[in-house]
Design a protein around this motif. Structure first.
Motif, PDB file in Angstrom:
ATOM      1  N   UNK A 168      -0.153  -4.993  17.532  1.00 14.82           N
ATOM      2  CA  UNK A 168       1.199  -4.662  17.064  1.00 14.82           C
ATOM      3  C   UNK A 168       2.059  -5.895  16.745  1.00 14.82           C
ATOM      4  N   UNK A 169       1.606  -7.084  17.128  1.00 14.97           N
ATOM      5  CA  UNK A 169       2.376  -8.267  16.785  1.00 14.97           C
ATOM      6  C   UNK A 169       2.293  -8.610  15.296  1.00 14.97           C
ATOM      7  N   UNK A 170       1.299  -8.055  14.598  1.00 18.14           N
ATOM      8  CA  UNK A 170       1.210  -8.263  13.141  1.00 18.14           C
ATOM      9  C   UNK A 170       2.012  -7.168  12.448  1.00 18.14           C
ATOM     10  N   UNK A 171       3.001  -7.579  11.683  1.00 17.20           N
ATOM     11  CA  UNK A 171       3.886  -6.563  11.096  1.00 17.20           C
ATOM     12  C   UNK A 171       3.799  -6.444   9.576  1.00 17.20           C
ATOM     13  N   UNK A 172       3.087  -7.347   8.931  1.00 15.14           N
ATOM     14  CA  UNK A 172       2.920  -7.186   7.481  1.00 15.14           C
ATOM     15  C   UNK A 172       1.701  -7.968   7.010  1.00 15.14           C
ATOM     16  N   UNK A 173       1.271  -7.656   5.807  1.00 13.70           N
ATOM     17  CA  UNK A 173       0.248  -8.432   5.120  1.00 13.70           C
ATOM     18  C   UNK A 173       0.982  -9.432   4.235  1.00 13.70           C
ATOM     19  N   UNK A 174       0.454 -10.640   4.160  1.00  7.80           N
ATOM     20  CA  UNK A 174       1.222 -11.712   3.516  1.00  7.80           C
ATOM     21  C   UNK A 174       0.474 -12.314   2.325  1.00  7.80           C
ATOM     22  N   UNK A 175       1.147 -12.330   1.173  1.00  6.11           N
ATOM     23  CA  UNK A 175       0.584 -12.922  -0.048  1.00  6.11           C
ATOM     24  C   UNK A 175       1.558 -13.944  -0.624  1.00  6.11           C
ATOM     25  N   UNK A 192      -4.163  -3.829  -0.877  1.00  5.38           N
ATOM     26  CA  UNK A 192      -3.136  -2.780  -0.799  1.00  5.38           C
ATOM     27  C   UNK A 192      -3.679  -1.554  -0.073  1.00  5.38           C
ATOM     28  N   UNK A 193      -4.943  -1.264  -0.334  1.00  5.77           N
ATOM     29  CA  UNK A 193      -5.558  -0.108   0.322  1.00  5.77           C
ATOM     30  C   UNK A 193      -5.550  -0.286   1.838  1.00  5.77           C
ATOM     31  N   UNK A 194      -5.927  -1.481   2.286  1.00  6.22           N
ATOM     32  CA  UNK A 194      -5.962  -1.739   3.730  1.00  6.22           C
ATOM     33  C   UNK A 194      -4.557  -1.752   4.318  1.00  6.22           C
ATOM     34  N   UNK A 195      -3.610  -2.301   3.590  1.00 10.02           N
ATOM     35  CA  UNK A 195      -2.231  -2.337   4.098  1.00 10.02           C
ATOM     36  C   UNK A 195      -1.707  -0.925   4.290  1.00 10.02           C
ATOM     37  N   UNK A 196      -1.927  -0.072   3.300  1.00  8.49           N
ATOM     38  CA  UNK A 196      -1.448   1.309   3.384  1.00  8.49           C
ATOM     39  C   UNK A 196      -2.169   2.044   4.522  1.00  8.49           C
ATOM     40  N   UNK A 197      -3.449   1.788   4.651  1.00  5.58           N
ATOM     41  CA  UNK A 197      -4.235   2.441   5.706  1.00  5.58           C
ATOM     42  C   UNK A 197      -3.627   2.154   7.083  1.00  5.58           C
ATOM     43  N   UNK A 198      -3.120   0.941   7.249  1.00  2.37           N
ATOM     44  CA  UNK A 198      -2.554   0.561   8.543  1.00  2.37           C
ATOM     45  C   UNK A 198      -1.032   0.681   8.578  1.00  2.37           C
ATOM     46  N   UNK A 199      -0.444   1.217   7.533  1.00  3.55           N
ATOM     47  CA  UNK A 199       1.000   1.398   7.518  1.00  3.55           C
ATOM     48  C   UNK A 199       1.789   0.098   7.506  1.00  3.55           C
ATOM     49  N   UNK A 200       1.191  -0.940   6.938  1.00  2.00           N
ATOM     50  CA  UNK A 200       1.876  -2.238   6.906  1.00  2.00           C
ATOM     51  C   UNK A 200       2.449  -2.531   5.522  1.00  2.00           C
ATOM     52  N   UNK A 201       3.678  -3.052   5.455  1.00  2.00           N
ATOM     53  CA  UNK A 201       4.168  -3.525   4.157  1.00  2.00           C
ATOM     54  C   UNK A 201       3.453  -4.810   3.747  1.00  2.00           C
ATOM     55  N   UNK A 202       3.510  -5.109   2.455  1.00  2.00           N
ATOM     56  CA  UNK A 202       2.927  -6.339   1.922  1.00  2.00           C
ATOM     57  C   UNK A 202       4.074  -7.267   1.518  1.00  2.00           C
ATOM     58  N   UNK A 203       4.180  -8.389   2.208  1.00  2.00           N
ATOM     59  CA  UNK A 203       5.194  -9.384   1.865  1.00  2.00           C
ATOM     60  C   UNK A 203       4.635 -10.354   0.839  1.00  2.00           C
ATOM     61  N   UNK A 204       5.391 -10.601  -0.219  1.00  6.50           N
ATOM     62  CA  UNK A 204       4.946 -11.559  -1.245  1.00  6.50           C
ATOM     63  C   UNK A 204       5.980 -12.671  -1.330  1.00  6.50           C
ATOM     64  N   UNK A 205       5.560 -13.832  -0.916  1.00  5.98           N
ATOM     65  CA  UNK A 205       6.462 -14.983  -0.874  1.00  5.98           C
ATOM     66  C   UNK A 205       6.237 -15.837  -2.112  1.00  5.98           C
ATOM     67  N   UNK A 206       7.310 -16.387  -2.667  1.00 11.71           N
ATOM     68  CA  UNK A 206       7.139 -17.229  -3.853  1.00 11.71           C
ATOM     69  C   UNK A 206       6.340 -18.493  -3.511  1.00 11.71           C
ATOM     70  N   UNK A 207       5.869 -19.146  -4.541  1.00  5.34           N
ATOM     71  CA  UNK A 207       4.938 -20.289  -4.509  1.00  5.34           C
ATOM     72  C   UNK A 207       3.500 -19.780  -4.586  1.00  5.34           C
ATOM     73  N   UNK A 208       2.581 -20.711  -4.574  1.00  8.47           N
ATOM     74  CA  UNK A 208       1.180 -20.340  -4.669  1.00  8.47           C
ATOM     75  C   UNK A 208       0.420 -21.305  -5.555  1.00  8.47           C
ATOM     76  N   UNK A 209      -0.795 -20.922  -5.893  1.00  4.70           N
ATOM     77  CA  UNK A 209      -1.764 -21.869  -6.449  1.00  4.70           C
ATOM     78  C   UNK A 209      -2.561 -21.225  -7.561  1.00  4.70           C
TER      79      UNK A 209
END
Lengths: 368, 368
Positions: A168-175, A192-209
């Motif tokens: 329960x300490x993990x509260x979102x999926x992070x991209x 997205x499928x796994x996030x929805x399966x576990x009821x977790x939101x997906x956080x998308x933070x700016x930046x990346x590669x």
């Protein structure tokens, strides 16, 4: 805001001590603290090859050199180490000082996201997930973890989500926002499928590669332009999610836009609605107006918030997005940190202020 | 807008017959009509190598196949030829039908813009400029010409502007939005210098051939996304003009954004102001708030106009940009053509409507 107004806003806020949930805190794992969570093979790899992010950093470190680690000058722990790396100092300087009730950690690097070697990317992400629990959220229950995923490999990312989501300490999926392809593309759907399966939101933070140039006219000259492009790349990202039909496939998917600003969102919705009405036969899987999908599936965060000359314009933007869709974020310990005492416009009603400071995050992340 | 409202708006508009200056008409030069304006060398080149645009079209024609030439289905001249190629038909279907007082021609292709071979690019642009006068604006004085320039070669573009600008039928310098580098970069400054010297605004129409991917996550899947990216690439373009210091160097420069929409402009200004306040030491040549520079130097055009659910939001956007900065554009003969009788929101005052329909263009282009 002039100094007197700032002072009185700060005093008022300090008296009232509103509940604050901070949805964007950047902890920093020293590499040596990550090693115990890496197989010997990857420790050796790290020594031999180092961290090799996909392309993005090939043109240099993406932050100004004058703010090393993109950090507030006062965020370097007095005892040494990088900003965000010392829990006691973070606790004193941020959590206690502002009375933060809960904070969502969004580790940026080293986190394996965007690493060239896909297996090393997965190993580093996994190590970072274990580090967040062991070094941060277990000793400090106010801090909640994001599940870092090696997003360029959809199936490895799915496996990592399944591995962590029970805790329960993990509260979102992070991209991150700059990916090899637009985030609506099917290669990312296992995430997205796994996030929805576990009821977790997906956080998308700016930046990346991503490896692609910042704009369709190439690389800009100035860091200020890079800061601006976070908004344009976020527009492309929202468009991709909608037009690829991600929400038709995953109607319960919740996306949190982190550090992208949001004043651009209504204009994007208007534009998409107009184009979609005329060309919807190209995307038969999009069966509702894009603006409806935006307001149903996207959350936004306050740092950095655009600053119109007329504060009413900001209110209207927030009204359009939805008062239940806006989350407070400080970006601690980065240089463009937003002080919770000063971040929100003074004209907000108490009810809306409370929702943005804590209520919306509590509902989204299902904090008890 | 429901059908009854549309009907009554059309009837009202037809009764009143407002003066209309159309700032975006796309004429089409048949290659055979361009040949007399090309040296034999380039006619031969055209036969041997054809038109080879920089990269942009490598991935296929940028419009949907179902609307060939991106044209209204009824815009094909009954006697044959491409939409926009027959002056008599354009006159009847567009200029006379809507009582267009003046129209600015913005030829897209073949115009040499973005051609791989720089000398051929310059030759085609020059031929297109002569064709506009000989075939369009001389026989039809309501039609005014844009100076097509081979923009990737700044000096050749400057020479072409000097060659044409004395002739009053040319009313602006014409660029496309997707260029090899961001349009604020110094390689393009000779264009701005020449435009200012001759008192001509610079029109920048969306599309182009930059060779860079559409977004910083690559190429999108859908045409709808490409339509959306015109707004994001325009944001990058405005940012580049400001941050490169173009307006400090050319304080009289006037830029017209064509077919890019404009509801995104206030949010961009707010974002840039905020970032600039914090990082202005990176761009000491930017000595005023970006939003001020936007409102001083940029004009926008109505087609395509974003369509908020609440029409007041569009009014506020227009208010922010400036009522003297908005130009009517139909995009004739393209499929997303805006009918002048229906294009503007009914809630506009007569004064503002007149300004957008004609007054602003009259002042900008210095029509008598």
């Amino acid at each position: 805001m002039n100094i007197e107004v700032r002072q009185s806003a700060r005093e008022r806020a300090q008296r009232v001590k509103p509940a604050v949930i901070d949805c964007d805190i950047h902890p920093k794992a020293p590499l040596d603290e990550l090693r115990p969570f890496l197989a010997k093979r990857w420790c050796d790899y790290l020594d031999t090859y180092g961290v090799r992010s996909r392309h993005g950093f090939a043109k240099g470190y993406p932050y100004p050199k004058g703010t090393p680690q993109a950090a507030r000058r006062d965020a370097w722990p007095p005892g040494g180490g990088l900003p965000g790396s010392n829990l006691d100092f973070m606790r004193a300087q941020h959590l206690d000082h502002y009375g933060i009730e809960l904070g969502v950690m969004n580790p940026l690097s080293p986190s394996g996201q965007g690493e060239q070697n896909p297996e090393f990317s997965a190993a580093l992400a996994s190590a970072m997930n274990e580090w967040q629990i062991a070094h941060m959220s277990r000793p400090e229950p106010r801090l909640k973890a994001s599940i870092i995923v090696p997003y360029e490999d959809g199936e490895a990312a799915r496996a990592e989500i399944h591995r962590r989501a029970g805790e329960r300490d993990y509260v979102q999926v992070f991209l991150l926002s700059r990916t090899a392809e637009a985030l609506g593309r099917r290669r990312y759907w296992p995430i997205y499928e796994a996030a929805v399966e576990h009821g977790l939101p997906v956080g998308i933070h700016v930046f990346g590669y991503s490896g692609w140039a910042m704009t369709n006219t190439g690389w800009p000259s100035f860091y200020i332009e890079e800061m601006t492009e976070h908004a344009t790349s976020s527009q492309a990202l929202v468009t991709s999610f909608i037009m690829e039909g991600v929400f038709a496939r995953y109607p319960d998917l919740k996306i949190v836009l982190l550090e992208s600003g949001f004043a651009w969102l209504p204009a994007l919705g208007w534009r998409l609605d107009r184009i979609w009405k005329r060309l919807k036969d190209e995307v038969p899987h999009v069966d509702r107006a894009p603006s409806e999908l935006i307001r149903e599936h996207f959350w936004v965060s306050t740092q950095p918030m655009e600053e119109p000359e007329d504060p009413d314009h900001l209110m209207e933007v927030m009204e359009w997005i939805g008062w239940d869709r806006i989350l407070f974020a400080s970006d601690y310990p980065h240089w463009d940190f937003d002080d919770p005492f000063l971040a929100l416009p003074p004209s907000l009603s108490a009810e809306r202020r409370d929702a943005i400071f804590a209520g919306n995050a509590r509902a989204l992340y299902r904090f008890a």
